[in-house]
Design a protein around this motif. Structure first.
Motif, PDB file in Angstrom:
ATOM      1  N   ALA A  32       0.971  -1.083   0.032  1.00 44.51           N
ATOM      2  CA  ALA A  32       0.021  -0.014  -0.109  1.00 44.51           C
ATOM      3  C   ALA A  32       0.851   1.111  -0.035  1.00 44.51           C
ATOM      4  CB  ALA A  32      -1.149   0.075   1.350  1.00 44.51           C
ATOM      5  N   LEU A  33       2.015   1.077   0.747  1.00 41.00           N
ATOM      6  CA  LEU A  33       2.821   2.511   0.814  1.00 41.00           C
ATOM      7  C   LEU A  33       3.450   2.653  -0.549  1.00 41.00           C
ATOM      8  CD1 LEU A  33       4.525   1.885   4.395  1.00 41.00           C
ATOM      9  CD2 LEU A  33       2.792   3.884   3.551  1.00 41.00           C
ATOM     10  N   LEU A  34       3.792   1.442  -1.244  1.00 41.04           N
ATOM     11  CA  LEU A  34       4.484   1.765  -2.356  1.00 41.04           C
ATOM     12  C   LEU A  34       3.460   2.188  -3.411  1.00 41.04           C
ATOM     13  CD1 LEU A  34       6.607  -1.615  -2.455  1.00 41.04           C
ATOM     14  CD2 LEU A  34       7.353   0.889  -2.914  1.00 41.04           C
ATOM     15  N   GLY A  35       2.441   1.714  -3.384  1.00 35.14           N
ATOM     16  CA  GLY A  35       1.337   2.233  -4.148  1.00 35.14           C
ATOM     17  C   GLY A  35       1.219   3.921  -3.937  1.00 35.14           C
ATOM     18  N   VAL A  36       1.036   4.321  -3.036  1.00 33.16           N
ATOM     19  CA  VAL A  36       0.818   5.741  -2.617  1.00 33.16           C
ATOM     20  C   VAL A  36       2.190   6.388  -3.036  1.00 33.16           C
ATOM     21  CG1 VAL A  36       0.933   7.360  -0.833  1.00 33.16           C
ATOM     22  CG2 VAL A  36      -0.675   5.473  -0.643  1.00 33.16           C
ATOM     23  N   LEU A  37       3.297   5.911  -2.981  1.00 35.86           N
ATOM     24  CA  LEU A  37       4.483   6.417  -3.142  1.00 35.86           C
ATOM     25  C   LEU A  37       4.745   6.692  -4.711  1.00 35.86           C
ATOM     26  CD1 LEU A  37       7.495   7.423  -2.336  1.00 35.86           C
ATOM     27  CD2 LEU A  37       8.282   5.207  -2.759  1.00 35.86           C
ATOM     28  N   VAL A  38       4.471   5.517  -5.442  1.00 39.16           N
ATOM     29  CA  VAL A  38       4.685   5.778  -6.747  1.00 39.16           C
ATOM     30  C   VAL A  38       3.817   6.855  -7.414  1.00 39.16           C
ATOM     31  CG1 VAL A  38       5.612   3.450  -7.001  1.00 39.16           C
ATOM     32  CG2 VAL A  38       3.392   3.797  -7.575  1.00 39.16           C
ATOM     33  N   ASN A  39       2.680   6.912  -6.855  1.00 39.23           N
ATOM     34  CA  ASN A  39       1.883   8.150  -7.490  1.00 39.23           C
ATOM     35  C   ASN A  39       2.061   9.444  -6.913  1.00 39.23           C
ATOM     36  OD1 ASN A  39      -0.408   6.920  -9.135  1.00 39.23           O
ATOM     37  ND2 ASN A  39      -0.430   5.278  -7.863  1.00 39.23           N
ATOM     38  N   LEU A  40       2.691   9.535  -5.956  1.00 35.48           N
ATOM     39  CA  LEU A  40       3.243  10.598  -5.277  1.00 35.48           C
ATOM     40  C   LEU A  40       4.213  11.546  -6.176  1.00 35.48           C
ATOM     41  CD1 LEU A  40       2.475  10.588  -1.462  1.00 35.48           C
ATOM     42  CD2 LEU A  40       1.022  11.892  -3.235  1.00 35.48           C
ATOM     43  N   VAL A  41       4.949  10.461  -6.589  1.00 33.28           N
ATOM     44  CA  VAL A  41       6.210  10.816  -7.454  1.00 33.28           C
ATOM     45  C   VAL A  41       5.783  11.310  -8.913  1.00 33.28           C
ATOM     46  CG1 VAL A  41       8.249   9.937  -8.636  1.00 33.28           C
ATOM     47  CG2 VAL A  41       7.932   9.503  -6.127  1.00 33.28           C
ATOM     48  N   THR A  42       4.976  10.391  -9.442  1.00 39.27           N
ATOM     49  CA  THR A  42       4.509  10.559 -10.966  1.00 39.27           C
ATOM     50  C   THR A  42       3.566  11.472 -11.104  1.00 39.27           C
ATOM     51  OG1 THR A  42       3.291   8.745 -10.956  1.00 39.27           O
ATOM     52  CG2 THR A  42       5.572   8.320 -11.575  1.00 39.27           C
ATOM     53  N   HIS A  43       2.611  11.730 -10.167  1.00 37.31           N
ATOM     54  CA  HIS A  43       1.474  12.304 -10.720  1.00 37.31           C
ATOM     55  C   HIS A  43       1.605  13.847 -10.835  1.00 37.31           C
ATOM     56  CE1 HIS A  43      -2.993  13.750 -10.391  1.00 37.31           C
ATOM     57  NE2 HIS A  43      -3.168  12.432 -11.102  1.00 37.31           N
ATOM     58  N   PRO A  44       2.254  14.403 -10.059  1.00 35.89           N
ATOM     59  CA  PRO A  44       2.481  16.265 -10.278  1.00 35.89           C
ATOM     60  C   PRO A  44       3.420  16.305 -11.404  1.00 35.89           C
ATOM     61  CG  PRO A  44       3.039  15.316  -7.944  1.00 35.89           C
ATOM     62  CD  PRO A  44       2.822  13.867  -8.391  1.00 35.89           C
ATOM     63  N   ALA A  45       4.315  15.427 -11.589  1.00 37.24           N
ATOM     64  CA  ALA A  45       5.167  15.390 -12.880  1.00 37.24           C
ATOM     65  C   ALA A  45       4.337  15.380 -14.164  1.00 37.24           C
ATOM     66  CB  ALA A  45       6.175  14.605 -13.021  1.00 37.24           C
ATOM     67  N   LEU A  46       3.282  14.344 -14.203  1.00 35.65           N
ATOM     68  CA  LEU A  46       2.437  14.277 -15.132  1.00 35.65           C
ATOM     69  C   LEU A  46       1.592  15.522 -15.313  1.00 35.65           C
ATOM     70  CD1 LEU A  46       0.348  11.097 -16.161  1.00 35.65           C
ATOM     71  CD2 LEU A  46      -0.744  13.045 -15.678  1.00 35.65           C
ATOM     72  N   TRP A  47       1.117  15.988 -14.516  1.00 44.28           N
ATOM     73  CA  TRP A  47       0.158  17.311 -14.359  1.00 44.28           C
ATOM     74  C   TRP A  47       0.937  18.280 -14.935  1.00 44.28           C
ATOM     75  CZ3 TRP A  47      -4.891  18.255 -14.757  1.00 44.28           C
ATOM     76  CH2 TRP A  47      -5.789  17.153 -14.549  1.00 44.28           C
ATOM     77  N   ALA A  66       5.269   7.866 -16.755  1.00 45.95           N
ATOM     78  CA  ALA A  66       4.446   7.643 -15.720  1.00 45.95           C
ATOM     79  C   ALA A  66       4.652   6.363 -15.311  1.00 45.95           C
ATOM     80  CB  ALA A  66       3.211   8.342 -15.219  1.00 45.95           C
ATOM     81  N   THR A  67       4.245   5.383 -16.068  1.00 48.57           N
ATOM     82  CA  THR A  67       4.055   3.751 -15.894  1.00 48.57           C
ATOM     83  C   THR A  67       5.474   3.552 -16.045  1.00 48.57           C
ATOM     84  OG1 THR A  67       2.006   3.612 -17.038  1.00 48.57           O
ATOM     85  CG2 THR A  67       2.987   1.809 -17.088  1.00 48.57           C
ATOM     86  N   ALA A  68       6.470   3.655 -16.816  1.00 47.95           N
ATOM     87  CA  ALA A  68       7.744   3.262 -16.707  1.00 47.95           C
ATOM     88  C   ALA A  68       8.422   3.823 -15.469  1.00 47.95           C
ATOM     89  CB  ALA A  68       8.540   3.987 -17.937  1.00 47.95           C
ATOM     90  N   VAL A  69       8.164   4.987 -14.888  1.00 56.68           N
ATOM     91  CA  VAL A  69       8.770   5.416 -13.726  1.00 56.68           C
ATOM     92  C   VAL A  69       8.303   4.673 -12.590  1.00 56.68           C
ATOM     93  CG1 VAL A  69       9.078   7.219 -12.116  1.00 56.68           C
ATOM     94  CG2 VAL A  69       9.418   7.799 -14.568  1.00 56.68           C
ATOM     95  N   GLU A  70       6.899   4.471 -12.399  1.00 58.71           N
ATOM     96  CA  GLU A  70       6.256   3.616 -11.493  1.00 58.71           C
ATOM     97  C   GLU A  70       7.025   2.095 -11.596  1.00 58.71           C
ATOM     98  OE1 GLU A  70       1.841   4.013 -11.186  1.00 58.71           O
ATOM     99  OE2 GLU A  70       2.324   6.171 -11.312  1.00 58.71           O
ATOM    100  N   ALA A  71       7.016   1.558 -12.591  1.00 57.46           N
ATOM    101  CA  ALA A  71       7.580   0.290 -12.677  1.00 57.46           C
ATOM    102  C   ALA A  71       9.154   0.347 -12.131  1.00 57.46           C
ATOM    103  CB  ALA A  71       7.633  -0.187 -14.146  1.00 57.46           C
ATOM    104  N   LEU A  72       9.742   1.191 -12.516  1.00 54.74           N
ATOM    105  CA  LEU A  72      11.192   1.405 -12.072  1.00 54.74           C
ATOM    106  C   LEU A  72      11.222   1.497 -10.579  1.00 54.74           C
ATOM    107  CD1 LEU A  72      12.969   3.283 -15.055  1.00 54.74           C
ATOM    108  CD2 LEU A  72      13.285   1.119 -14.530  1.00 54.74           C
ATOM    109  N   LYS A  82      10.814  -8.635 -11.968  1.00 53.51           N
ATOM    110  CA  LYS A  82      10.916  -7.239 -12.833  1.00 53.51           C
ATOM    111  C   LYS A  82       9.776  -7.369 -13.810  1.00 53.51           C
ATOM    112  CE  LYS A  82      15.791  -6.219 -12.131  1.00 53.51           C
ATOM    113  NZ  LYS A  82      17.099  -6.756 -12.609  1.00 53.51           N
ATOM    114  N   ALA A  83       9.648  -8.492 -14.459  1.00 52.08           N
ATOM    115  CA  ALA A  83       8.340  -8.405 -15.419  1.00 52.08           C
ATOM    116  C   ALA A  83       7.144  -8.306 -14.800  1.00 52.08           C
ATOM    117  CB  ALA A  83       8.434  -9.626 -16.278  1.00 52.08           C
ATOM    118  N   LEU A  84       6.903  -8.980 -13.691  1.00 54.61           N
ATOM    119  CA  LEU A  84       5.487  -8.800 -12.920  1.00 54.61           C
ATOM    120  C   LEU A  84       5.258  -7.689 -12.484  1.00 54.61           C
ATOM    121  CD1 LEU A  84       5.404 -12.305 -11.188  1.00 54.61           C
ATOM    122  CD2 LEU A  84       3.651 -11.200 -12.801  1.00 54.61           C
ATOM    123  N   LEU A  85       6.385  -6.821 -11.726  1.00 56.60           N
ATOM    124  CA  LEU A  85       6.291  -5.377 -11.472  1.00 56.60           C
ATOM    125  C   LEU A  85       5.856  -4.590 -12.485  1.00 56.60           C
ATOM    126  CD1 LEU A  85       9.437  -5.618  -8.963  1.00 56.60           C
ATOM    127  CD2 LEU A  85       6.812  -5.354  -8.251  1.00 56.60           C
TER     128      LEU A  85
END
Length: 105
Positions: A32-47, A66-72, A82-85
């Motif tokens: 859950a924390l990773l789900g929040v973290l990846v979005n807090l990193v990518t969402h502002p940059a996307l907007w 954004a998807t690539a950054v979240e995967a990384l 890595k493939a599943l992530l």
């Protein structure tokens, strides 16, 4: 931007949490924390990228990045399968993009 972030979190965090726990790649809290973290990193940059010149072409490229950054981020944090992530990031982002587009209708 805030309503879009909240919608993204409502959609993606449960998906990331469920997937990472079901795949035995993370415990529920970490997932859950990773789900929040990846979005807090990518969402502002996307907007920030979309704000000056919104449009379909920019939307698709921004979502892909954004998807690539979240995967990384997931790969760096978990360092297993890595493939599943990557597939998990694609699924979560595709779901939130679809729901976001439907919400605009």
């Amino acid at each position: 931007m805030l309503p879009a972030l909240l919608l993204t979190l409502v959609v993606e965090v449960p998906l990331y949490t469920t997937a990472l726990v079901a795949l035995r790649l993370a415990g529920i809290r970490r997932a859950a924390l990773l789900g929040v973290l990846v979005n807090l990193v990518t969402h502002p940059a996307l907007w920030l990228f979309l704000a000056p010149h919104p449009g379909a072409a920019r939307l698709w490229s921004a979502e892909a990045l954004a998807t690539a950054v979240e995967a990384l981020i997931l790969i760096k944090a978990i360092n297993r399968d890595k493939a599943l992530l990557a597939v998990t990031a694609v699924g979560a982002n595709a779901s939130s993009l679809l729901i976001g587009l439907l919400a605009l209708q």
